[in-house]
Design a protein around this motif. Structure first.
Motif, PDB file in Angstrom:
ATOM      1  N   LYS A  36      -6.304 -60.912 -33.213  1.00  0.00           N
ATOM      2  CA  LYS A  36      -5.182 -61.653 -32.238  1.00  0.00           C
ATOM      3  C   LYS A  36      -3.961 -60.362 -32.320  1.00  0.00           C
ATOM      4  O   LYS A  36      -3.523 -60.028 -33.339  1.00  0.00           O
ATOM      5  N   ARG A  41      -1.722 -60.758 -26.528  1.00  0.00           N
ATOM      6  CA  ARG A  41      -0.407 -61.246 -25.949  1.00  0.00           C
ATOM      7  C   ARG A  41       0.512 -60.168 -25.718  1.00  0.00           C
ATOM      8  O   ARG A  41       0.737 -59.483 -26.758  1.00  0.00           O
ATOM      9  N   ILE A  76       4.540 -58.994 -24.913  1.00  0.00           N
ATOM     10  CA  ILE A  76       5.900 -59.299 -24.926  1.00  0.00           C
ATOM     11  C   ILE A  76       6.620 -58.097 -24.029  1.00  0.00           C
ATOM     12  O   ILE A  76       6.398 -56.857 -24.705  1.00  0.00           O
ATOM     13  N   GLN A 131       3.747 -64.826 -37.885  1.00  0.00           N
ATOM     14  CA  GLN A 131       3.001 -65.988 -37.091  1.00  0.00           C
ATOM     15  C   GLN A 131       1.629 -65.869 -37.131  1.00  0.00           C
ATOM     16  O   GLN A 131       0.955 -66.730 -36.559  1.00  0.00           O
ATOM     17  N   ASN A 183       3.372 -63.635 -16.512  1.00  0.00           N
ATOM     18  CA  ASN A 183       2.573 -62.928 -15.819  1.00  0.00           C
ATOM     19  C   ASN A 183       1.110 -63.240 -15.807  1.00  0.00           C
ATOM     20  O   ASN A 183       0.117 -62.654 -16.666  1.00  0.00           O
ATOM     21  N   THR A 223     -10.925 -68.661 -21.817  1.00  0.00           N
ATOM     22  CA  THR A 223      -9.837 -67.821 -22.428  1.00  0.00           C
ATOM     23  C   THR A 223      -8.749 -67.567 -21.891  1.00  0.00           C
ATOM     24  O   THR A 223      -7.405 -67.430 -21.957  1.00  0.00           O
ATOM     25  N   ALA A 224      -9.028 -67.144 -20.281  1.00  0.00           N
ATOM     26  CA  ALA A 224      -7.772 -66.755 -19.549  1.00  0.00           C
ATOM     27  C   ALA A 224      -6.836 -67.777 -19.247  1.00  0.00           C
ATOM     28  O   ALA A 224      -5.693 -67.724 -19.211  1.00  0.00           O
ATOM     29  N   ARG A 275      -6.615 -70.400 -21.330  1.00  0.00           N
ATOM     30  CA  ARG A 275      -5.783 -70.696 -22.402  1.00  0.00           C
ATOM     31  C   ARG A 275      -4.743 -69.746 -22.656  1.00  0.00           C
ATOM     32  O   ARG A 275      -3.587 -70.244 -23.186  1.00  0.00           O
ATOM     33  N   LYS A 276      -4.938 -68.264 -22.334  1.00  0.00           N
ATOM     34  CA  LYS A 276      -3.995 -67.341 -22.410  1.00  0.00           C
ATOM     35  C   LYS A 276      -2.839 -67.670 -21.317  1.00  0.00           C
ATOM     36  O   LYS A 276      -1.494 -67.667 -21.734  1.00  0.00           O
ATOM     37  N   GLU A 280      -0.345 -70.239 -22.756  1.00  0.00           N
ATOM     38  CA  GLU A 280       0.503 -69.643 -23.910  1.00  0.00           C
ATOM     39  C   GLU A 280       1.559 -68.828 -23.122  1.00  0.00           C
ATOM     40  O   GLU A 280       2.716 -68.841 -23.519  1.00  0.00           O
ATOM     41  N   MET A 288       5.323 -69.359 -23.381  1.00  0.00           N
ATOM     42  CA  MET A 288       6.362 -68.524 -23.846  1.00  0.00           C
ATOM     43  C   MET A 288       7.517 -68.323 -22.960  1.00  0.00           C
ATOM     44  O   MET A 288       8.602 -67.980 -23.303  1.00  0.00           O
ATOM     45  N   GLU A 343      16.906 -63.886 -30.659  1.00  0.00           N
ATOM     46  CA  GLU A 343      16.384 -65.245 -30.419  1.00  0.00           C
ATOM     47  C   GLU A 343      15.400 -65.327 -29.533  1.00  0.00           C
ATOM     48  O   GLU A 343      14.338 -66.048 -29.641  1.00  0.00           O
ATOM     49  N   ILE A 399      13.375 -63.220 -28.071  1.00  0.00           N
ATOM     50  CA  ILE A 399      12.122 -62.607 -28.564  1.00  0.00           C
ATOM     51  C   ILE A 399      11.203 -63.270 -29.807  1.00  0.00           C
ATOM     52  O   ILE A 399      10.138 -63.518 -29.670  1.00  0.00           O
ATOM     53  N   PHE A 400      12.188 -63.734 -30.683  1.00  0.00           N
ATOM     54  CA  PHE A 400      11.643 -64.683 -31.524  1.00  0.00           C
ATOM     55  C   PHE A 400      10.865 -65.873 -30.889  1.00  0.00           C
ATOM     56  O   PHE A 400       9.896 -66.346 -31.351  1.00  0.00           O
ATOM     57  N   GLU A 458       9.609 -66.422 -28.269  1.00  0.00           N
ATOM     58  CA  GLU A 458       8.363 -66.016 -27.367  1.00  0.00           C
ATOM     59  C   GLU A 458       7.315 -65.873 -28.517  1.00  0.00           C
ATOM     60  O   GLU A 458       6.210 -66.116 -28.357  1.00  0.00           O
ATOM     61  N   LEU A 459       7.555 -65.050 -29.444  1.00  0.00           N
ATOM     62  CA  LEU A 459       6.751 -64.830 -30.606  1.00  0.00           C
ATOM     63  C   LEU A 459       6.304 -66.268 -31.202  1.00  0.00           C
ATOM     64  O   LEU A 459       5.222 -66.671 -31.175  1.00  0.00           O
ATOM     65  N   ASP A 460       7.257 -67.153 -31.435  1.00  0.00           N
ATOM     66  CA  ASP A 460       7.022 -68.552 -31.937  1.00  0.00           C
ATOM     67  C   ASP A 460       6.010 -69.087 -30.875  1.00  0.00           C
ATOM     68  O   ASP A 460       5.246 -69.953 -31.488  1.00  0.00           O
ATOM     69  N   LEU A 512       3.631 -68.079 -29.242  1.00  0.00           N
ATOM     70  CA  LEU A 512       2.601 -67.605 -29.130  1.00  0.00           C
ATOM     71  C   LEU A 512       1.415 -68.240 -30.089  1.00  0.00           C
ATOM     72  O   LEU A 512       0.202 -67.570 -30.210  1.00  0.00           O
ATOM     73  N   VAL A 513       1.872 -69.099 -31.158  1.00  0.00           N
ATOM     74  CA  VAL A 513       0.695 -69.181 -32.218  1.00  0.00           C
ATOM     75  C   VAL A 513      -0.161 -70.434 -31.732  1.00  0.00           C
ATOM     76  O   VAL A 513       0.184 -71.422 -31.053  1.00  0.00           O
ATOM     77  N   PRO A 566      18.509 -65.600 -35.191  1.00  0.00           N
ATOM     78  CA  PRO A 566      17.467 -66.089 -35.496  1.00  0.00           C
ATOM     79  C   PRO A 566      17.178 -66.003 -37.087  1.00  0.00           C
ATOM     80  O   PRO A 566      18.223 -65.063 -37.631  1.00  0.00           O
TER      81      PRO A 566
END
Lengths: 69, 1028, 314
Positions: free
Chosen positions: A10, A39, A41, A60, B572, B587-588, B590-591, B594, B598, B1018, B1020-1021, B1023-1025, B1027-1028, C231
């Motif tokens: 990933k 993914r 960003i 993560q 996007n 999977t597309a 699923r993506k 996400e 995000m 915050e 960007i975090f 967004e990352l969060d 993505l899990v 954060p």
């Protein structure tokens, strides 16, 4: 993981809005294909990139972080 | 029917036809097959699933003598007739075995004329996939595929196509001349059937509109020289001889081989490539283009270096040339680097190319010292020149515009973008062969000249968008609306949009979800604005294509609904999902979920951002009162802006005061006095003589500068600055300069001639030495103007005294563009050109009553000793010390001391710092007409900003949390735009007017004090969060 | 040793008597054996309490950050380099500081001494040139001083103060004899997995007391990233990811700034060798940018500027 299961890493990609993000769009326009486990960003510039984002991505559970700009 | 066909086919075979082309079922599918004996004919199929015209075309192109019969339907026949009309094939040997289509078949091939309404097209490109020119091509039966213009004919495109991936607008276009429907070959409704936006209008016609304008700018560019006219190069004959433009496409990642360097003949990787320069340039006998095309040397070097980068290191590249002309900024350095990288430069003109059996090419040429050599290459690239198309010529002629001998637009050196007809201007290669930066400068200059007379009418035809007042949603509970776009089938064809809708509904704070066929279409936009109001949404996410093209569109919709435009995010799911993961829909999907998650997580944190408006001081400061500065001042006043012109000398004119004539013999002094008078008389211009700028504060739109005159300070408020401080002449240390008054610089000769201090009439010999101080390790640039200046002077000497012997000792003669005619004239007038290498420079010795120059002629190999009455040194143009000014305006200079533009190709007059521009020789050495061009360009760039009444600053800027800042200063050292500075509390502060939102300060800070609006830590975090 | 202490006291006294400074920052004897603690002398009388010995392991530059008034400070090589760094980072105004430069004899590691006398209770350690006299209730032993020096003092490259207003005592040997690259070098030999193992092993004992951070003169942010909650860069737990995040980011913040003063290791209650990370950064910065922090006021720290020709780091 059994030997039959293929490891699919990933990856999170931090892409500069002005170049790599546009290139990722272009990959779509050109109908190229790449693994769906990536993914993206969008960041305004790789100047924005902080090592903390990379650490956070690993925390993560991402297997790789790609910064491009 | 089968019987009839079988019978006819048998007959044809009996009559001695080579075969019968028909359809046969093999391996479970029906495809074209050439029946060669009668036994096989039992299998012939008559259900006409595929057209056979393309197959026939391929066969007949390969073997025109082939005698075949073919099972054809009506449209095949029409297609073959069309192909014959186009000269593609000859159907003389072809027997038609006609069949008719069933009714179902006819319905499939419904007839329509695909014409296109660009306003309605969404750029989904379904039509491309549907066009039978391609769809059929995939099963190898399409009658016509056209060479792609974008790929220089190396790849093919359909009759409905996107010209290239970065086209603006990114929408499909149609080739009327080859579309089956418009040409009447066959009826086809393919694209129309699939276009869900209904953008294709069949019976659309060409329309003519009358537009009333105040000025016209001609910028129709050039056409590349077509080398098939030259049999020497065998371009038309040999597949592995390509033009440089074709080579450019071969190297391009978007090119026919995706950047993989292969030769077109056999798609093998070449190991050895030769570039031949001056194809269609500097050649009077064959192509009639006497001029130098100016750009070919540089592009050949660039393509060589890139090719070496693309290929393995052992790629061998040679460039065959007459003179290497790299007089542009940083070009000489690039040339030297190319040599270091192993590109071979061979001074010779290749006279013969022979093709070898393996497709490689043998070049025959003669070297400097007369040796006849041959060398084999895998591929030959022709560096073809620029020329003006017949269309452009006739357009100019119809308009009554004068052209130069080379067919380019004629202009005066003092008004380089104006044509002979007032109100009509020209720029780019139409006005002379030139490279990108020069074209961009001319484009801005033409905009300046074309709007100068119209400045009174500025803003008189503009309309302002009426937006509802913005609601304050700060502190409100988030109510997110998610709009999922199907993009026709572009997204919905891969991703399960219904699943996305359900998923979006499940996300926290999402109050409204909708799915649209095309979210970007105008009616969906209207609906979206209504939904935002009705549902009380305060955050919006659109899951569709890319924010790079569509963010602004949707942000306008938010504004129309009274929402702050920054309360918006895009997911996007097309460009970066459905289009790249078409093979794995699950999977597309699923993506996509996400990506939506995000975007929702981020939008929840988005703050409404303010776009601060700043007033602009509608005045400009021009620093430097030479030709460029004077022009800038006059043009700025012409555009209606108060202008301050600061000159350190007691007179205006700069170095121009010492010159007599331009390259086209226009009198400089008359022009200068006219300009000086205009400056003195213009109430909008205030000239500050014997003055200098001593202090600057502020930023774009709001500068305050202190001008010091005789110790007196004057404060000037201005919105823009144009720096035009010029350059100076290098004082030579070589060639005995300073030891004898007969050794002078070109500049001194010019002055001496104007004061009549020297008389060519009394001289027997004059020697000019080029590149004095230029193109040396310590000054690795070409001074651009010296070759022309030397030739002008040399011709003047000859004019005054036809008996004088004039020598020009040179390394490369760089009379770029139509200046080449000077070189030609000089040779015709008997001026002797002797080349030297930097390793064996001419030597000057002083005797009692004569000066002697000696050097070895590389062509003859003999040593020449020239007794001369005068030596003219083409000394380099060098930069002035601009460090003080650079520091005041926070702008950079390069290693040679020239001011450094924001982008060497695309922004040649701008600095990276907004509101500061440059013109003239402080940017790089250049002749008068180019200085004037750049001055006008700088004015156009400044006026773009000065004429908008206020500056709207984007909300996505950095902010500093003063409670966390420790004032360590890292952010203000790393900020590339000087937007961060130290405030009165010794802490960091961001100037919104200068901040470009790159976020470098944010990343650089250890204390986490800065943050970037729109891309906060915050967010960007979050967004990352998500993505899990 | 005695004379230098006297010289320090005399200079400090004079500075306070002449009112050249408001305060002299130095060391005084600690309350337990093998400890010296930072001391602030405000009056001429208080200067009698100043001392200078092998246990002065705190980095005094820490106390200069944004400190009001005019201060004198005792500084050996590393501390003076940190002062240079702090001036570059606008945390200290050169004009407000009076630097009493000294030569560092190489500071001692009480941990090493305790380990050598394991099971015995040390009541006093007296320094005597190249030897140490270690005393307990029922023993007294003389040992070589060299054996008990701190690791960073072995690899020291600048023992004399680099900038000072007054140098006390004599300039001495500059280097500690060891090679700092040997600290960093093992990393280069390891593959990523081994590196990670080493790293985990080194930092697993961390209790996140932040003593290393607090001892470090480079750490002066008003809000440290570990304390941020919005954060939250780094969790507050003792879990491995949080510990590793803390140490990695702390090390990164030291890149191009760390003078290898060793205060972090001296402060650590569980004996973590943070220098294993920072020495690698120090080496990289030196190799790639030809830069050592704090050597002069003019040069710009490489991590604070961007140059187009910046080297690529693999």
């Amino acid at each position: 993981m059994t030997s039959e299961q293929k490891f699919i890493p990933k990856i999170t990609a931090f892409l500069c809005n002005w170049c790599s993000y546009g290139a990722a769009d272009l990959a779509g326009v050109s109908r190229l294909s790449y693994p769906s486990s990536i993914r993206v960003i969008r960041i305004p510039c790789t100047g924005r990139m902080s090592p903390k984002f990379i650490l956070q991505a690993f925390r993560q559970g991402f297997d790789g972080v790609w910064v491009s700009g | 029917m089968n019987e009839y066909i079988e019978q006819e086919a048998r007959k044809a075979l009996e009559e001695g036809f080579d075969g019968v082309l028909g359809l046969k079922n093999r391996w479970g599918q029906t495809g074209p097959y050439l029946f060669r004996n009668e036994e096989e004919l039992d299998d012939i199929q008559t259900e006409p699933k595929f057209g056979l015209a393309k197959t026939i075309r391929t066969m007949l192109k390969r073997r025109p003598d082939l005698k075949i019969a073919a099972v054809l339907r009506g449209c095949d026949v029409r297609a073959l007739q069309e192909l014959e009309d186009l000269g593609e094939i000859s159907t003389g040997n072809l027997r038609y075995l006609g069949i008719s289509c069933s009714l179902e078949q006819a319905a499939l091939c419904n007839c329509a004329k695909p014409i296109y309404d660009t306003a309605t097209c969404t750029g989904c490109w379904n039509c491309l996939e549907a066009c039978p020119e391609d769809a059929i091509a995939r099963i190898n039966t399409c009658p016509i595929l056209q060479p792609s213009e974008y790929n220089s004919g190396l790849a093919q495109r359909k009759a409905i196509y996107i010209p290239y991936a970065q086209a603006v607008p990114l929408k499909a276009t149609r080739d009327r001349e080859h579309c089956l429907t418009t040409t009447g070959v066959m009826d086809c409704k393919g694209c129309e059937n699939v276009c869900q936006a209904e953008a294709i209008v069949h019976d659309d016609q060409e329309r003519t509109k009358d537009i009333e304008v105040g000025s016209i700018i001609l910028s129709s560019g050039f056409q590349p020289f077509d080398p098939s006219r030259f049999d020497t190069y065998s371009y038309a004959e040999f597949k592995n001889v390509v033009t440089a433009l074709e080579f450019e496409r071969i190297l391009a990642a978007t090119g026919p081989w995706m950047g993989h360097l292969v030769r077109p003949g056999d798609e093998q990787e070449p190991k050895k490539i030769a570039f031949l320069q001056c194809v269609g340039s500097r050649e009077m006998n064959r192509c009639d283009n006497e001029y130098c095309s100016s750009v070919c040397c540089m592009y050949a070097i660039k393509e060589s270096v890139i090719a070496k980068e693309h290929a393995a290191d052992d790629l061998d590249i040679s460039i065959y040339y007459m003179d290497i002309r790299t007089p542009g900024k940083d070009f000489e350095r690039y040339y030297e680097k190319a040599k270091d990288k192993g590109v071979r430069f061979i001074r010779s003109r290749v006279h013969t190319i022979l093709e070898q059996p393996d497709g490689s090419l043998q070049l025959q040429y003669v070297t400097d010292d007369g040796q006849k050599l041959t060398e084999d290459y895998d591929m030959v690239v022709l560096s073809h020149g620029l020329e003006i198309s017949d269309n452009a010529r006739s357009m100019a002629e119809n308009m009554g515009i004068e052209l130069t001998k080379g067919g380019f637009i004629q202009s005066s050196d003092f008004s380089p973008v104006a044509t002979n007809r007032s109100g009509i201007y020209a720029c780019g290669a139409l006005a002379g062969p030139k490279d990108i930066p020069q074209s961009v400068m001319e484009a801005s200059a033409a905009a300046c000249a074309a709007t100068s007379n119209l400045s009174q009418a500025r803003h008189s035809m503009t309309r302002e968008a009426q937006l509802p007042p913005e609601q304050n949603v700060r502190g409100d509970r988030p109510r997110v609306g998610v709009f999922v776009c199907s993009c026709g089938i572009n997204i919905a064809g891969v991703i399960d949009v219904q699943e996305l809708v359900e998923h979006a509904r499940s996300l926290p704070h999402v109050e409204f979800v909708d799915n649209n066929l095309f979210t970007c279409s105008q009616d969906t936009q209207d609906t979206m604005a209504r939904v935002i109001r009705e549902q009380g949404l305060n955050r919006v996410v659109v899951a569709a294509c890319t924010p790079k093209t569509h963010e602004a569109v949707f942000q306008e919709t938010l504004q129309a609904a009274g929402l702050n435009k920054y309360l918006f995010e895009m997911a996007n799911i097309r460009n970066q999902d459905s289009w790249v993961h078409g093979q794995e829909p699950e999977t597309a999907t699923r993506k996509a979920k996400e990506l939506i998650g995000m975007a929702v997580s981020k939008v929840l944190l988005n703050d409404p951002l303010e776009e601060v408006k700043l007033d602009i001081t509608p005045a400009a400061l021009v620093i430097g009162g030479g030709l460029a500065g004077m022009n800038a001042a006059v043009e700025l006043a012409g555009q209606g802006f108060q202008t301050h012109l600061v000159e350190q000398d007691s007179q205006l004119g700069g170095i121009g005061r010492t010159k007599r004539k331009t390259v086209h013999n226009e009198p400089i002094q008359t022009y200068l006095s006219d300009m000086t008078r205009r400056i003195e008389e213009d109430p909008l211009i205030q000239a500050h003589l014997q003055s200098k700028v001593s202090k600057v504060s502020g930023f774009v739109g709001n500068f305050t500068s202190t001008v010091t005159t005789d110790g007196q300070d004057t404060e000037i408020e201005h919105g823009a600055v144009i720096i035009a401080t010029g350059a100076r002449e290098h004082i030579p240390e070589e060639y005995g300069y300073g030891q004898d008054k007969r050794i002078m610089t070109n500049h001194e000769i010019e002055q001496a001639l104007s004061r009549k201090e020297i008389d060519p009439g009394s001289m027997n010999t004059a020697v000019f030495i080029q590149c004095v101080g230029s193109r040396e390790p310590q000054r690795q640039y070409c001074s651009r103007i010296c070759c022309t200046q030397t030739l002008k002077a040399a011709l003047e000497f000859k004019e005054a005294n036809p008996n004088i012997q004039v020598f020009v000792l040179y390394r490369d003669i760089r009379t770029y563009g139509e200046r080449e005619s000077l070189y030609k004239e000089a040779r015709a007038r008997g001026i002797i050109f002797v080349r030297f290498d930097p390793e064996s420079k001419p030597e000057v010795s002083l005797n009692q009553d004569s000066v002697e120059v000696s050097l070895t002629d590389p062509l003859l190999g003999v040593k020449l000793d020239i007794q001369t009455d005068l030596i003219g040194l083409a000394s380099a143009v060098v930069s002035r010390d601009n460090s003080e000014l650079a520091q005041m305006f926070k702008v950079p200079v390069d290693e040679d001391g020239w001011f450094l533009e924001a982008h060497q190709k695309l922004r040649p007059v701008d600095f990276a710092t907004d509101g500061v521009f440059m013109a003239g020789t402080c940017h790089y050495p250049k002749p008068i007409e180019e200085s004037v061009t750049q001055a006008q360009a700088a004015v156009a760039r400044a006026v773009c900003m000065l004429s908008s009444r206020e500056l709207s600053l984007p909300g996505t800027v950095a902010v500093i949390d003063q409670s966390k800042c420790v004032g360590c200063g890292v952010c203000w050292t790393v900020c590339p735009y000087q937007a961060v500075s130290e405030n009165e509390n010794k802490l960091a502060e961001v100037n919104r007017a200068l901040c470009k939102g790159c976020g470098t300060c944010v990343a650089s800070c250890r204390s986490g004090a800065p943050d970037l609006n729109g891309f906060t830590q915050e967010e960007i975090f979050a967004e990352l969060d998500a993505l899990v | 040793m005695t004379t230098i202490v006297e010289d320090i006291r005399a200079s400090a006294r004079k500075l306070l008597e002449d009112k050249t400074v408001d305060c002299v920052i130095g060391f005084t004897e600690g309350s337990v054996p093998m400890q010296a603690r930072p001391f602030f002398a405000y009056t001429p009388e208080e200067t009698d309490l100043l001392t200078w010995n092998g246990f002065c392991t705190s980095n005094l530059a820490n106390f200069l950050i944004k400190r009001e008034g005019r201060n004198a400070i005792l500084a050996q090589g590393c501390v003076s380099r940190n002062i240079v760094g702090l001036i570059q980072e606008n945390q200290v105004n050169r004009d407000d500081v009076y630097i009493l430069g000294v030569h560092s004899p190489g500071m001692l590691d009480p941990g090493k001494i305790k380990a050598a006398f394991a099971g015995r209770n040390i009541l006093e350690v007296r320094e005597n040139g190249q030897t140490l006299l270690v005393k307990g209730k029922d023993f007294e032993e003389e040992v070589s001083r060299k054996k008990f020096k701190r690791d960073n003092c072995y690899t020291c490259t600048h023992r004399n103060a680099l900038i000072y207003d007054e140098f006390i005592g004599e300039q001495g040997k500059q280097t500690g004899g060891g090679d700092i690259d040997k600290v960093a070098a093992p990393w280069d030999k390891l593959d990523p997995d081994q590196r990670w193992q080493e790293f985990e092993e080194e930092f697993k004992d961390c209790i996140r007391c932040y003593a290393c951070r607090n001892a470090c003169p480079l750490c002066y942010c008003k809000v440290c990233f570990v304390d941020e909650h919005n954060p939250q860069w780094c969790g507050k737990t003792q879990d491995e990811p949080d510990i590793y995040t803390f140490h990695l980011l702390r090390a990164f913040h030291c890149a191009g700034r760390c003078t290898d003063c060793g205060a972090c290791e001296s402060a650590c209650p569980v004996g973590i060798k943070m220098r294993r990370l920072t020495s690698k950064l120090e080496k990289d910065i030196r190799d790639k940018y030809d830069y050592q922090p704090g050597l002069d006021l003019e040069s710009q720290p490489p991590m604070s500027v961007y140059r187009p020709d910046d080297p690529e780091i693999e």
